[in-house]
Design a protein around this motif. Structure first.
Motif, PDB file in Angstrom:
ATOM      1  N   TYR A 279       0.281  10.037  -5.436  1.00 24.74           N
ATOM      2  CA  TYR A 279       0.211   9.242  -4.323  1.00 24.74           C
ATOM      3  C   TYR A 279       1.491   8.619  -3.817  1.00 24.74           C
ATOM      4  N   LYS A 280       1.510   7.887  -2.630  1.00 23.11           N
ATOM      5  CA  LYS A 280       2.551   7.143  -2.232  1.00 23.11           C
ATOM      6  C   LYS A 280       1.795   5.849  -1.465  1.00 23.11           C
ATOM      7  N   ILE A 281       2.477   4.998  -2.009  1.00 24.03           N
ATOM      8  CA  ILE A 281       2.135   3.647  -1.322  1.00 24.03           C
ATOM      9  C   ILE A 281       2.778   3.208   0.214  1.00 24.03           C
ATOM     10  N   ASN A 282       1.810   3.066   0.860  1.00 23.93           N
ATOM     11  CA  ASN A 282       2.051   2.967   2.371  1.00 23.93           C
ATOM     12  C   ASN A 282       1.980   1.640   2.718  1.00 23.93           C
ATOM     13  N   PRO A 283       3.089   0.729   2.813  1.00 25.95           N
ATOM     14  CA  PRO A 283       2.716  -0.499   3.275  1.00 25.95           C
ATOM     15  C   PRO A 283       2.388  -0.790   4.483  1.00 25.95           C
ATOM     16  N   HIS A 284       2.484   0.166   5.417  1.00 26.58           N
ATOM     17  CA  HIS A 284       2.042  -0.005   6.880  1.00 26.58           C
ATOM     18  C   HIS A 284       0.510   0.596   7.336  1.00 26.58           C
ATOM     19  N   LEU A 285      -0.101   1.141   6.094  1.00 25.91           N
ATOM     20  CA  LEU A 285      -1.359   1.489   6.568  1.00 25.91           C
ATOM     21  C   LEU A 285      -2.487   0.490   6.524  1.00 25.91           C
ATOM     22  N   VAL A 286      -3.286   0.771   7.689  1.00 24.95           N
ATOM     23  CA  VAL A 286      -4.352  -0.252   8.095  1.00 24.95           C
ATOM     24  C   VAL A 286      -5.581   0.410   8.380  1.00 24.95           C
TER      25      VAL A 286
ATOM     26  N   LYS B 227       5.992  -7.212   5.481  1.00 29.45           N
ATOM     27  CA  LYS B 227       4.909  -6.262   5.003  1.00 29.45           C
ATOM     28  C   LYS B 227       3.619  -6.957   4.306  1.00 29.45           C
ATOM     29  N   LEU B 228       2.457  -6.167   4.548  1.00 26.14           N
ATOM     30  CA  LEU B 228       1.310  -6.902   4.197  1.00 26.14           C
ATOM     31  C   LEU B 228       1.131  -7.328   2.569  1.00 26.14           C
ATOM     32  N   GLU B 229       1.875  -6.480   1.843  1.00 32.86           N
ATOM     33  CA  GLU B 229       2.192  -6.782   0.293  1.00 32.86           C
ATOM     34  C   GLU B 229       2.585  -8.162   0.132  1.00 32.86           C
ATOM     35  N   ASP B 230       3.319  -8.653   1.118  1.00 34.32           N
ATOM     36  CA  ASP B 230       4.109  -9.971   0.918  1.00 34.32           C
ATOM     37  C   ASP B 230       3.006 -10.911   0.985  1.00 34.32           C
ATOM     38  N   SER B 231       1.968 -10.701   1.424  1.00 42.25           N
ATOM     39  CA  SER B 231       0.799 -11.827   1.673  1.00 42.25           C
ATOM     40  C   SER B 231      -0.313 -11.772   0.798  1.00 42.25           C
ATOM     41  N   LEU B 232      -0.171 -10.600  -0.336  1.00 43.01           N
ATOM     42  CA  LEU B 232      -1.252 -10.640  -1.190  1.00 43.01           C
ATOM     43  C   LEU B 232      -1.310 -11.805  -2.284  1.00 43.01           C
ATOM     44  N   ASN B 233      -2.594 -12.520  -2.440  1.00 36.83           N
ATOM     45  CA  ASN B 233      -2.671 -13.602  -3.562  1.00 36.83           C
ATOM     46  C   ASN B 233      -2.516 -12.781  -4.928  1.00 36.83           C
ATOM     47  N   SER B 234      -2.586 -13.403  -6.021  1.00 38.87           N
ATOM     48  CA  SER B 234      -2.301 -12.729  -7.400  1.00 38.87           C
ATOM     49  C   SER B 234      -3.722 -12.128  -7.708  1.00 38.87           C
ATOM     50  N   SER B 235      -4.899 -12.291  -7.221  1.00 41.57           N
ATOM     51  CA  SER B 235      -5.995 -11.616  -7.724  1.00 41.57           C
ATOM     52  C   SER B 235      -5.866 -10.325  -6.943  1.00 41.57           C
ATOM     53  N   SER B 236      -5.534 -10.444  -5.743  1.00 42.60           N
ATOM     54  CA  SER B 236      -5.724  -9.062  -5.107  1.00 42.60           C
ATOM     55  C   SER B 236      -4.357  -8.084  -5.536  1.00 42.60           C
TER      56      SER B 236
ATOM     57  N   TYR C 134     -13.264  -5.821   8.914  1.00 40.62           N
ATOM     58  CA  TYR C 134     -14.102  -6.277   7.724  1.00 40.62           C
ATOM     59  C   TYR C 134     -13.735  -5.424   6.303  1.00 40.62           C
ATOM     60  N   TYR C 135     -12.518  -4.828   6.471  1.00 43.18           N
ATOM     61  CA  TYR C 135     -11.929  -4.024   5.183  1.00 43.18           C
ATOM     62  C   TYR C 135     -11.219  -5.092   4.445  1.00 43.18           C
ATOM     63  N   CYS C 136     -11.185  -4.877   3.106  1.00 41.97           N
ATOM     64  CA  CYS C 136     -10.626  -5.761   2.275  1.00 41.97           C
ATOM     65  C   CYS C 136      -9.892  -5.101   0.939  1.00 41.97           C
ATOM     66  N   HIS C 137      -8.930  -5.494   0.492  1.00 44.01           N
ATOM     67  CA  HIS C 137      -8.185  -4.858  -0.673  1.00 44.01           C
ATOM     68  C   HIS C 137      -7.672  -3.726  -0.449  1.00 44.01           C
ATOM     69  N   THR C 138      -8.024  -2.490  -1.094  1.00 45.29           N
ATOM     70  CA  THR C 138      -7.491  -1.252  -0.997  1.00 45.29           C
ATOM     71  C   THR C 138      -7.779  -0.452   0.544  1.00 45.29           C
ATOM     72  N   VAL C 139      -7.309   0.255   1.042  1.00 44.64           N
ATOM     73  CA  VAL C 139      -7.616   1.294   2.129  1.00 44.64           C
ATOM     74  C   VAL C 139      -6.760   2.278   1.751  1.00 44.64           C
ATOM     75  N   PHE C 140      -7.212   3.463   2.241  1.00 44.48           N
ATOM     76  CA  PHE C 140      -6.652   4.533   1.688  1.00 44.48           C
ATOM     77  C   PHE C 140      -6.717   5.774   2.505  1.00 44.48           C
ATOM     78  N   GLU C 141      -5.862   7.087   2.532  1.00 45.24           N
ATOM     79  CA  GLU C 141      -6.058   8.241   3.267  1.00 45.24           C
ATOM     80  C   GLU C 141      -5.591   9.303   2.121  1.00 45.24           C
ATOM     81  N   PHE C 142      -6.529  10.449   2.317  1.00 43.30           N
ATOM     82  CA  PHE C 142      -6.118  11.324   1.646  1.00 43.30           C
ATOM     83  C   PHE C 142      -5.708  12.684   2.617  1.00 43.30           C
TER      84      PHE C 142
END
Length: 204
Positions: free
Chosen positions: A28-35, A1-10, A40-48
């Protein structure tokens, strides 16, 4: 999952985003597969999303791209953006007239505790029809300078002390006077200060 690659600051950054969402009571619902499809995107991505439009449930999507302007040759600048399906939004909203001219209220967090609480206060005031600018960047003095540049009529100041005591410091920027209010008194106090003839419409 993407979240497994996050560093401490992220991880810390994302935790603050979630804390603000929970402060507003937004489901809200955290989607570990949302890209997003652009790198050029960084940190948080989201969908409403909504369940009211059938299969076309995504009405708005976006994210942060702090490095984009620098990549294009500009200065290093934080950024966030989104794209929305206007037709889908129109299908969802209940159109309501909003007063064209509203006095601006600036909310200033004096510290991290106050900034988190300011998100909730700003949301509360907006649902009551107030025009609000929640100033989150810089020291308190810089925030006052920005409020002045925006020609804000009132400044609401929140720090750890105010949050703990469930109070808000309200400053009239046109007169320089200020008073400490109970949190529950803020909306009624501001309503009494609205100029005569101004129709403060609730945006429920």
């Amino acid at each position: 999952k993407l979240e497994d690659s996050l560093n401490s600051s992220s991880k810390e950054f994302f935790a603050k985003v979630i804390a603000a969402i929970e402060k507003l009571g937004i489901p809200y619902k955290i989607n570990p597969h949302l890209v997003r499809g652009l790198d050029y995107y960084c940190h948080t991505v989201f969908e409403f999303t909504t369940s009211k439009l059938g299969a076309q449930g995504t009405v708005l999507a976006g994210g942060r791209y702090d490095g984009l302007i620098e990549m294009m040759g500009g200065p290093r600048t934080p950024g966030v953006g989104w794209a929305a399906g206007i037709d889908r939004l129109v299908d969802l909203i209940n159109a309501e007239k909003v007063p064209a001219k509203k006095p601006l209220i600036a909310i200033l967090g004096a510290d991290e505790v106050g900034e988190l609480e300011s998100v909730s206060l700003a949301h509360e005031l907006r649902t009551q029809g107030f025009r609000v600018e929640n100033i989150l960047n810089g020291k308190l003095g810089k925030k006052f300078q920005k409020a002045d540049k925006l020609s804000a009529r009132f400044a609401l100041i929140l720090g750890e002390t105010e949050v703990t005591e469930k109070k808000v410091t309200c400053k009239d920027l046109s007169t320089g006077t200020q008073e400490l209010l109970e949190r529950s008194q803020v909306i009624e106090k501001l309503k009494t200060q609205i100029p005569k003839g101004y129709d403060l419409t609730s945006l429920k």
